[in-house]
Design an enzyme around this catalytic site. Structure first.
Site, PDB file in Angstrom:
ATOM      1  N   CYS A 177     -12.623  15.278 -10.962  1.00 18.10           N
ATOM      2  CA  CYS A 177     -12.589  15.264  -9.503  1.00 18.10           C
ATOM      3  C   CYS A 177     -12.479  16.693  -8.951  1.00 18.10           C
ATOM      4  O   CYS A 177     -11.615  17.454  -9.388  1.00 18.10           O
ATOM      5  CB  CYS A 177     -11.382  14.446  -9.065  1.00 18.10           C
ATOM      6  SG  CYS A 177     -11.092  14.525  -7.320  1.00 18.10           S
TER       7      CYS A 177
ATOM      8  N   CYS B 193      -5.086  17.066  -4.376  1.00 20.57           N
ATOM      9  CA  CYS B 193      -4.766  15.671  -4.052  1.00 20.57           C
ATOM     10  C   CYS B 193      -3.475  15.241  -4.751  1.00 20.57           C
ATOM     11  O   CYS B 193      -3.204  15.633  -5.873  1.00 20.57           O
ATOM     12  CB  CYS B 193      -5.925  14.781  -4.493  1.00 20.57           C
ATOM     13  SG  CYS B 193      -5.621  13.036  -4.249  1.00 20.57           S
TER      14      CYS B 193
ATOM     15  N   CYS C  15     -13.673   9.587  -5.053  1.00 18.07           N
ATOM     16  CA  CYS C  15     -12.399   9.521  -5.763  1.00 18.07           C
ATOM     17  C   CYS C  15     -12.714   8.955  -7.136  1.00 18.07           C
ATOM     18  O   CYS C  15     -13.300   7.875  -7.247  1.00 18.07           O
ATOM     19  CB  CYS C  15     -11.430   8.618  -5.019  1.00 18.07           C
ATOM     20  SG  CYS C  15      -9.977   8.227  -5.996  1.00 18.07           S
TER      21      CYS C  15
ATOM     22  N   GLN D 284      -2.205  -6.540  -8.185  1.00 12.78           N
ATOM     23  CA  GLN D 284      -2.307  -5.398  -9.093  1.00 12.78           C
ATOM     24  C   GLN D 284      -3.613  -4.643  -8.850  1.00 12.78           C
ATOM     25  O   GLN D 284      -4.649  -5.276  -8.630  1.00 12.78           O
ATOM     26  CB  GLN D 284      -2.251  -5.873 -10.548  1.00 12.78           C
ATOM     27  CG  GLN D 284      -0.927  -6.474 -10.967  1.00 12.78           C
ATOM     28  CD  GLN D 284       0.164  -5.447 -11.205  1.00 12.78           C
ATOM     29  OE1 GLN D 284      -0.057  -4.243 -11.105  1.00 12.78           O
ATOM     30  NE2 GLN D 284       1.355  -5.908 -11.495  1.00 12.78           N
TER      31      GLN D 284
ATOM     32  N   TYR E 137      10.042 -11.819  -7.899  1.00 13.75           N
ATOM     33  CA  TYR E 137       9.134 -10.801  -7.346  1.00 13.75           C
ATOM     34  C   TYR E 137       7.693 -11.215  -7.707  1.00 13.75           C
ATOM     35  O   TYR E 137       6.947 -10.472  -8.329  1.00 13.75           O
ATOM     36  CB  TYR E 137       9.419  -9.401  -7.913  1.00 13.75           C
ATOM     37  CG  TYR E 137      10.864  -8.981  -7.874  1.00 13.75           C
ATOM     38  CD1 TYR E 137      11.354  -8.256  -6.794  1.00 13.75           C
ATOM     39  CD2 TYR E 137      11.732  -9.298  -8.914  1.00 13.75           C
ATOM     40  CE1 TYR E 137      12.685  -7.865  -6.758  1.00 13.75           C
ATOM     41  CE2 TYR E 137      13.063  -8.910  -8.886  1.00 13.75           C
ATOM     42  CZ  TYR E 137      13.532  -8.195  -7.810  1.00 13.75           C
ATOM     43  OH  TYR E 137      14.843  -7.796  -7.791  1.00 13.75           O
TER      44      TYR E 137
ATOM     45  N   GLU F  52       9.444 -14.594  -3.782  1.00 11.50           N
ATOM     46  CA  GLU F  52       8.760 -13.420  -3.231  1.00 11.50           C
ATOM     47  C   GLU F  52       9.211 -13.235  -1.782  1.00 11.50           C
ATOM     48  O   GLU F  52       9.379 -14.210  -1.051  1.00 11.50           O
ATOM     49  CB  GLU F  52       7.234 -13.641  -3.329  1.00 11.50           C
ATOM     50  CG  GLU F  52       6.375 -12.806  -2.450  1.00 11.50           C
ATOM     51  CD  GLU F  52       6.471 -11.303  -2.753  1.00 11.50           C
ATOM     52  OE1 GLU F  52       6.467 -10.893  -3.925  1.00 11.50           O
ATOM     53  OE2 GLU F  52       6.560 -10.533  -1.771  1.00 11.50           O
TER      54      GLU F  52
ATOM     55  N   ASP G 155       9.618  -8.684 -12.017  1.00 10.39           N
ATOM     56  CA  ASP G 155       8.553  -7.698 -11.797  1.00 10.39           C
ATOM     57  C   ASP G 155       8.817  -6.984 -10.470  1.00 10.39           C
ATOM     58  O   ASP G 155       8.031  -7.074  -9.528  1.00 10.39           O
ATOM     59  CB  ASP G 155       7.183  -8.411 -11.781  1.00 10.39           C
ATOM     60  CG  ASP G 155       6.013  -7.428 -11.706  1.00 10.39           C
ATOM     61  OD1 ASP G 155       6.248  -6.207 -11.746  1.00 10.39           O
ATOM     62  OD2 ASP G 155       4.858  -7.889 -11.590  1.00 10.39           O
TER      63      ASP G 155
ATOM     64  N   CYS H  59       7.458  -1.010 -13.267  1.00 15.34           N
ATOM     65  CA  CYS H  59       6.576   0.110 -12.935  1.00 15.34           C
ATOM     66  C   CYS H  59       7.366   1.402 -12.834  1.00 15.34           C
ATOM     67  O   CYS H  59       6.858   2.407 -12.338  1.00 15.34           O
ATOM     68  CB  CYS H  59       5.780  -0.178 -11.663  1.00 15.34           C
ATOM     69  SG  CYS H  59       6.805  -0.665 -10.285  1.00 15.34           S
TER      70      CYS H  59
HETATM   71  N1  SAH Z   1       4.391 -10.147 -10.029  1.00 15.66           N
HETATM   72  C1  SAH Z   1       3.438  -9.840  -8.987  1.00 15.66           C
HETATM   73  C2  SAH Z   1       3.955  -8.850  -7.935  1.00 15.66           C
HETATM   74  C3  SAH Z   1       4.689  -7.628  -8.410  1.00 15.66           C
HETATM   75  S1  SAH Z   1       4.941  -6.362  -7.203  1.00 15.66           S
HETATM   76  C4  SAH Z   1       2.124  -9.359  -9.581  1.00 15.66           C
HETATM   77  O1  SAH Z   1       2.057  -9.048 -10.771  1.00 15.66           O
HETATM   78  O2  SAH Z   1       1.124  -9.334  -8.856  1.00 15.66           O
HETATM   79  C5  SAH Z   1       6.527  -6.656  -6.618  1.00 15.66           C
HETATM   80  C6  SAH Z   1       6.609  -7.761  -5.573  1.00 15.66           C
HETATM   81  O3  SAH Z   1       7.990  -7.890  -5.214  1.00 15.66           O
HETATM   82  C7  SAH Z   1       5.871  -7.492  -4.271  1.00 15.66           C
HETATM   83  O4  SAH Z   1       5.044  -8.585  -3.983  1.00 15.66           O
HETATM   84  C8  SAH Z   1       6.993  -7.359  -3.223  1.00 15.66           C
HETATM   85  O5  SAH Z   1       6.616  -7.856  -1.961  1.00 15.66           O
HETATM   86  C9  SAH Z   1       8.092  -8.186  -3.831  1.00 15.66           C
HETATM   87  N2  SAH Z   1       9.488  -7.865  -3.476  1.00 15.66           N
HETATM   88  C10 SAH Z   1      10.017  -6.666  -3.164  1.00 15.66           C
HETATM   89  N3  SAH Z   1      11.353  -6.781  -3.018  1.00 15.66           N
HETATM   90  C11 SAH Z   1      11.671  -8.076  -3.245  1.00 15.66           C
HETATM   91  C12 SAH Z   1      12.899  -8.799  -3.275  1.00 15.66           C
HETATM   92  N4  SAH Z   1      14.063  -8.209  -3.023  1.00 15.66           N
HETATM   93  N5  SAH Z   1      12.850 -10.113  -3.567  1.00 15.66           N
HETATM   94  C13 SAH Z   1      11.677 -10.735  -3.829  1.00 15.66           C
HETATM   95  N6  SAH Z   1      10.482 -10.097  -3.815  1.00 15.66           N
HETATM   96  C14 SAH Z   1      10.482  -8.780  -3.540  1.00 15.66           C
END
Ligand code: SAH
Length: 477
Positions: free
Chosen positions: A76, A82, A164, A305, A334, A355, A405, A432
């Protein structure tokens, strides 16, 4: 007090020996640690000191005296300015080593973990053009021209760019078309300082498996001028693009079609990109994509994702760690749009997803329906409130597996304590940020859990971001 031996503006020659958490190279001189952006281990460089702290300093790279053998020419042209790809000048193999080491170090140093299996990192076949989602900021250059592109590292000044290397090519095409539209109709870009102007961001999402495109303009207002022309421009087009996305042996051409057009209202003075309200102009209020056998509907405000090719591998890993038999009660905390929940539901008795974003929960419920899944139930709320409340109400109902997650900040302690109180046998933690993963494992360790296996999956080639999956188990009592 010990005198600081380094002064601002001094120049030093250093050998770079390591990489810091934000991707900057690390070197030493005069018993002092230097962080130097754009350098890689093995480089011998000349730097100028730009900021001095008590025990370390930041240096600016002036000259590479001798390049490291692991240094590569970034693809890039704006890689250095960036803020997106911190590691593009490091060979991909070394990027992977860096990520693997980062996970190991965090788990050992922060988590105090000792006897766990660190499995080999899952690499990407193609660490370029992998992102299905772009959020291009829109603003003005210093001389008042329209700027669309990316923020320069650690700033909010926009680098105007047309390409990009980590984006799907289709997202660049969309950006170009919208650039023409904004120029033709003289629609004012947003100005962060004065909080005036209209267009703040261009959000595009591409369903790699379906060819469906979502386009959403984030605006500082309630109405998009030339709405009709905007829709017309985007819908009369069908893009045929040579692509390296998806399966390697599939067609090398892909047709893309816009199927969802909206704008999002964000009138706040904030760094948060999206506002709460979306106004749909054309098509469906979501796009559909597939991961493995499952179809997923994704709305503009829902998390999905960004690297679907690696996501399949990541979710398969979650399943492999989970070792379900069909009898288990599972919580997917999550859960976003229920992506992992549906993978698990095929092999479990019941899955509960939690969520916080309402639109994502609605997507999750719909996703269960379109995939014919009847054993998944979704709750909207914060995981750290929903699970304790459930446990209070149904103390007898056991959970066999919890999948976590969370975002980068990790889990709330209250949630971890509830999981421990419920005596959940197995936790699969998708992380992450290895630092918060390690912190949370340490907390769980105090309540009878230990880390068994961990595997990193590279989802974000050329950037410092690291995704890993950890299997945490309750010790025999
Ligand atoms: N497991 C999913 C999303 C992971 S990202 C996947 O793989 O696609 C993390 C997610 O947690 C997001 O959607 C975000 O909105 C949610 N989140 C953030 N804080 C939270 C909380 N305190 N309780 C529940 N969900 C939450």
């Amino acid at each position: 007090m010990k005198e600081i031996p380094i002064q601002k503006n001094e120049e030093y020659s250093l050998e770079i020996t390591d990489i810091g958490t934000d991707g900057a190279g690390i070197g030493h001189s005069n018993d002092f640690v230097f962080f130097v952006k754009d350098t890689v281990p093995g480089d011998i460089v000349k730097i100028k000191v730009i900021k001095v702290k008590k025990s370390f300093a930041y240096g600016k790279l002036i000259k590479i005296i001798k390049p490291s053998k692991d240094r590569v020419e970034p693809k890039c042209p704006i890689a250095r300015q960036c803020g997106g790809c911190q590691l593009q000048h490091l060979s991909y193999e070394k990027q992977l080593e860096y990520k693997q080491r980062k996970v190991k170090n965090c788990l050992e140093r922060i988590g105090g973990c000792r006897e766990f299996v660190l499995e080999p990192i899952l690499k990407m076949d193609e660490p370029y053009h992998y992102r299905n989602k772009a959020q291009f900021p829109v603003g003005k250059t210093k001389d008042g021209k329209l700027a669309i592109g990316f923020y320069a590292g650690h700033t909010h000044s926009i680098i105007d760019t047309k390409t990009c290397c980590i984006q799907a090519e289709i997202n660049e095409k969309v950006m170009e078309l919208i650039r023409n539209f904004l120029e033709t109709y003289q629609i004012p870009p947003y100005d962060e300082e004065s909080h005036t102007g209209l267009v703040r961001h261009i959000l595009t999402r591409a369903g790699f498996a379906t060819g469906e495109l979502m386009i959403c303009l984030v605006i500082n207002g309630d109405k998009l001028p030339y709405e009709k022309e905007f829709v017309e421009m985007l819908t009369k087009k069908e893009w045929k693009i040579s692509t390296n996305q998806g399966e390697k042996d599939s067609d090398s051409f892909k047709f893309w079609k816009v199927t969802s057009i909206s704008f999002n209202i964000n009138k706040e003075k904030t760094n948060v990109i999206m506002g709460q309200e979306c106004v749909f102009l054309w098509g469906k209020p979501y796009i559909t994509d597939k991961i493995g056998e499952n179809s997923y509907r994704i709305s503009p405000l829902s998390f999905y994702q960004v690297n679907p090719v690696q996501t399949k591998k990541l979710y398969d890993m979650v399943l492999e760690f989970a070792k379900l038999t069909g009898k288990e009660i599972v919580w997917d905390l999550y859960c976003g749009t229920g992506t992992i929940s549906l993978f698990l539901a095929h092999q479990a008795k019941k899955v509960y997803g939690v969520e916080v974003i309402l639109q994502a929960v609605e997507d999750a419920k719909e996703n269960a329906k379109i995939n014919g899944i009847e054993n998944a139930e979704f709750f909207c709320g914060r995981a750290e409130l929903v699970l304790p409340e459930w446990y209070k109400q149904y103390p007898q109902e056991k959970a066999d597996l919890v999948v976590l997650d969370p975002p980068r900040k990790g889990c709330d302690k209250k949630l971890l304590l509830t999981i421990a109180a419920m005596k959940v046998e197995k936790i699969v933690y998708v992380s992450c940020d290895p630092a918060t993963l390690a912190r949370d494992i340490k907390i769980l360790g105090e309540y009878g859990y230990c880390l068994k296996r961990v595997r990193t999956c590279d989802m974000f080639g050329n950037s410092i971001h690291v995704e890993s999956v950890a299997l945490i188990q309750r010790k025999e009592s």
